[in-house]
Scaffold this motif. Structure first.
Motif, mmCIF file in Angstrom:
data_model
loop_
_atom_site.group_PDB
_atom_site.id
_atom_site.type_symbol
_atom_site.label_atom_id
_atom_site.label_comp_id
_atom_site.label_asym_id
_atom_site.label_seq_id
_atom_site.Cartn_x
_atom_site.Cartn_y
_atom_site.Cartn_z
ATOM 1 N N LYS A 71 35.830 7.154 -1.867
ATOM 2 C CA LYS A 71 35.520 7.371 -0.461
ATOM 3 C C LYS A 71 36.513 8.375 0.125
ATOM 4 O O LYS A 71 37.693 8.320 -0.186
ATOM 5 C CB LYS A 71 35.686 6.028 0.259
ATOM 6 N N GLY A 72 36.008 9.287 0.932
ATOM 7 C CA GLY A 72 36.897 10.281 1.532
ATOM 8 C C GLY A 72 37.077 11.542 0.699
ATOM 9 O O GLY A 72 37.659 12.513 1.166
ATOM 10 N N THR A 73 36.585 11.535 -0.544
ATOM 11 C CA THR A 73 36.720 12.723 -1.387
ATOM 12 C C THR A 73 35.957 13.902 -0.788
ATOM 13 O O THR A 73 34.804 13.760 -0.417
ATOM 14 C CB THR A 73 36.134 12.449 -2.796
ATOM 15 N N PRO A 74 36.619 15.059 -0.671
ATOM 16 C CA PRO A 74 35.897 16.240 -0.210
ATOM 17 C C PRO A 74 35.069 16.815 -1.348
ATOM 18 O O PRO A 74 35.543 16.884 -2.478
ATOM 19 C CB PRO A 74 37.018 17.208 0.197
ATOM 20 N N LEU A 75 33.846 17.188 -1.053
ATOM 21 C CA LEU A 75 32.969 17.770 -2.065
ATOM 22 C C LEU A 75 32.427 19.097 -1.561
ATOM 23 O O LEU A 75 32.214 19.268 -0.371
ATOM 24 C CB LEU A 75 31.781 16.838 -2.340
ATOM 25 N N ALA A 76 32.195 20.009 -2.488
ATOM 26 C CA ALA A 76 31.555 21.279 -2.148
ATOM 27 C C ALA A 76 30.201 21.290 -2.834
ATOM 28 O O ALA A 76 30.109 21.014 -4.024
ATOM 29 C CB ALA A 76 32.413 22.438 -2.632
ATOM 30 N N ILE A 77 29.151 21.553 -2.086
ATOM 31 C CA ILE A 77 27.802 21.581 -2.640
ATOM 32 C C ILE A 77 27.288 23.010 -2.524
ATOM 33 O O ILE A 77 27.291 23.589 -1.434
ATOM 34 C CB ILE A 77 26.875 20.608 -1.887
ATOM 35 N N GLU A 78 26.892 23.565 -3.647
ATOM 36 C CA GLU A 78 26.485 24.970 -3.640
ATOM 37 C C GLU A 78 25.020 25.123 -3.270
ATOM 38 O O GLU A 78 24.157 24.457 -3.825
ATOM 39 C CB GLU A 78 26.739 25.568 -5.019
ATOM 40 N N LEU A 79 24.757 26.007 -2.311
ATOM 41 C CA LEU A 79 23.382 26.371 -1.956
ATOM 42 C C LEU A 79 23.021 27.589 -2.774
ATOM 43 O O LEU A 79 23.742 28.578 -2.754
ATOM 44 C CB LEU A 79 23.291 26.750 -0.477
ATOM 45 N N PRO A 80 21.927 27.556 -3.505
ATOM 46 C CA PRO A 80 21.569 28.695 -4.333
ATOM 47 C C PRO A 80 21.163 29.894 -3.473
ATOM 48 O O PRO A 80 20.667 29.723 -2.368
ATOM 49 C CB PRO A 80 20.365 28.175 -5.133
ATOM 50 N N TYR A 138 21.816 21.449 -7.841
ATOM 51 C CA TYR A 138 22.871 21.856 -6.923
ATOM 52 C C TYR A 138 24.159 21.645 -7.687
ATOM 53 O O TYR A 138 24.237 20.825 -8.595
ATOM 54 C CB TYR A 138 22.842 21.017 -5.635
ATOM 55 N N VAL A 139 25.146 22.411 -7.357
ATOM 56 C CA VAL A 139 26.424 22.319 -8.034
ATOM 57 C C VAL A 139 27.371 21.556 -7.132
ATOM 58 O O VAL A 139 27.494 21.861 -5.953
ATOM 59 C CB VAL A 139 26.991 23.730 -8.303
ATOM 60 N N LEU A 140 28.005 20.582 -7.703
ATOM 61 C CA LEU A 140 28.889 19.736 -6.937
ATOM 62 C C LEU A 140 30.283 19.930 -7.481
ATOM 63 O O LEU A 140 30.495 19.826 -8.684
ATOM 64 C CB LEU A 140 28.448 18.292 -7.153
ATOM 65 N N SER A 141 31.228 20.223 -6.630
ATOM 66 C CA SER A 141 32.591 20.354 -7.116
ATOM 67 C C SER A 141 33.533 19.956 -6.009
ATOM 68 O O SER A 141 33.175 19.959 -4.844
ATOM 69 C CB SER A 141 32.873 21.795 -7.517
ATOM 70 N N LYS A 142 34.744 19.601 -6.402
ATOM 71 C CA LYS A 142 35.737 19.361 -5.374
ATOM 72 C C LYS A 142 36.297 20.714 -4.987
ATOM 73 O O LYS A 142 36.425 21.585 -5.823
ATOM 74 C CB LYS A 142 36.835 18.454 -5.913
ATOM 75 N N PRO A 143 36.625 20.916 -3.716
ATOM 76 C CA PRO A 143 37.172 22.203 -3.299
ATOM 77 C C PRO A 143 38.382 22.590 -4.146
ATOM 78 O O PRO A 143 39.162 21.738 -4.548
ATOM 79 C CB PRO A 143 37.565 21.955 -1.844
ATOM 80 N N GLU A 144 38.517 23.892 -4.382
ATOM 81 C CA GLU A 144 39.538 24.409 -5.290
ATOM 82 C C GLU A 144 40.949 23.943 -4.963
ATOM 83 O O GLU A 144 41.725 23.675 -5.852
ATOM 84 C CB GLU A 144 39.537 25.947 -5.253
ATOM 85 N N ALA A 145 41.276 23.890 -3.702
ATOM 86 C CA ALA A 145 42.661 23.581 -3.311
ATOM 87 C C ALA A 145 43.145 22.282 -3.960
ATOM 88 O O ALA A 145 44.282 22.178 -4.363
ATOM 89 C CB ALA A 145 42.764 23.475 -1.797
ATOM 90 N N ASP A 146 42.254 21.312 -4.074
ATOM 91 C CA ASP A 146 42.629 20.041 -4.690
ATOM 92 C C ASP A 146 43.124 20.214 -6.113
ATOM 93 O O ASP A 146 44.058 19.570 -6.538
ATOM 94 C CB ASP A 146 41.401 19.121 -4.774
ATOM 95 N N GLU A 147 42.465 21.098 -6.835
ATOM 96 C CA GLU A 147 42.756 21.211 -8.254
ATOM 97 C C GLU A 147 44.112 21.862 -8.481
ATOM 98 O O GLU A 147 44.819 21.508 -9.393
ATOM 99 C CB GLU A 147 41.634 21.979 -8.934
ATOM 100 N N GLU A 148 44.482 22.788 -7.619
ATOM 101 C CA GLU A 148 45.778 23.436 -7.785
ATOM 102 C C GLU A 148 46.898 22.423 -7.621
ATOM 103 O O GLU A 148 47.836 22.418 -8.394
ATOM 104 C CB GLU A 148 45.956 24.547 -6.756
#
Length: 94
Positions: A21-30, A79-89
């Motif tokens: 819960k609370g995880t930011p997600l990025a969903i790609e619109l084609p 659709y592509v689901l990913s966590k925003p890049e900043a988290d991964e760094e």
């Protein structure tokens, strides 16, 4: 992943992996030949495990989708689901 339902305010997703819960997600619109692909941001507001072992996530968009974005997402085959890049760094540094 599978989109179970979608509105301008949020989306319900069925996924094999769990997001807290609370995880930011990025969903790609084609892109559709006229417009470039773009990304909309959402965060997980509730999580439950389905009987089939999948996770059902209720996500709320950070800002409501326009009618146009909604249509593009509905038409999207995947659709592509990913966590925003900043988290991964930050994860890499730890």
């Amino acid at each position: 992943g599978l989109m179970l339902n979608l509105s301008q305010g949020g989306v319900r997703l069925k996924l094999q992996r769990r997001f807290e819960k609370g995880t930011p997600l990025a969903i790609e619109l084609p892109g559709d030949g006229v417009r470039e692909p773009s990304v909309v941001f959402a965060h997980v507001v509730h999580v439950r495990r389905g009987d089939d072992g999948f996770w059902v996530l209720g996500c709320k968009f950070l800002s409501e989708l326009s009618e146009d974005q909604l249509q593009r997402l509905l038409k999207s085959e995947r659709y592509v689901l990913s966590k925003p890049e900043a988290d991964e760094e930050t994860a890499d540094e730890a």
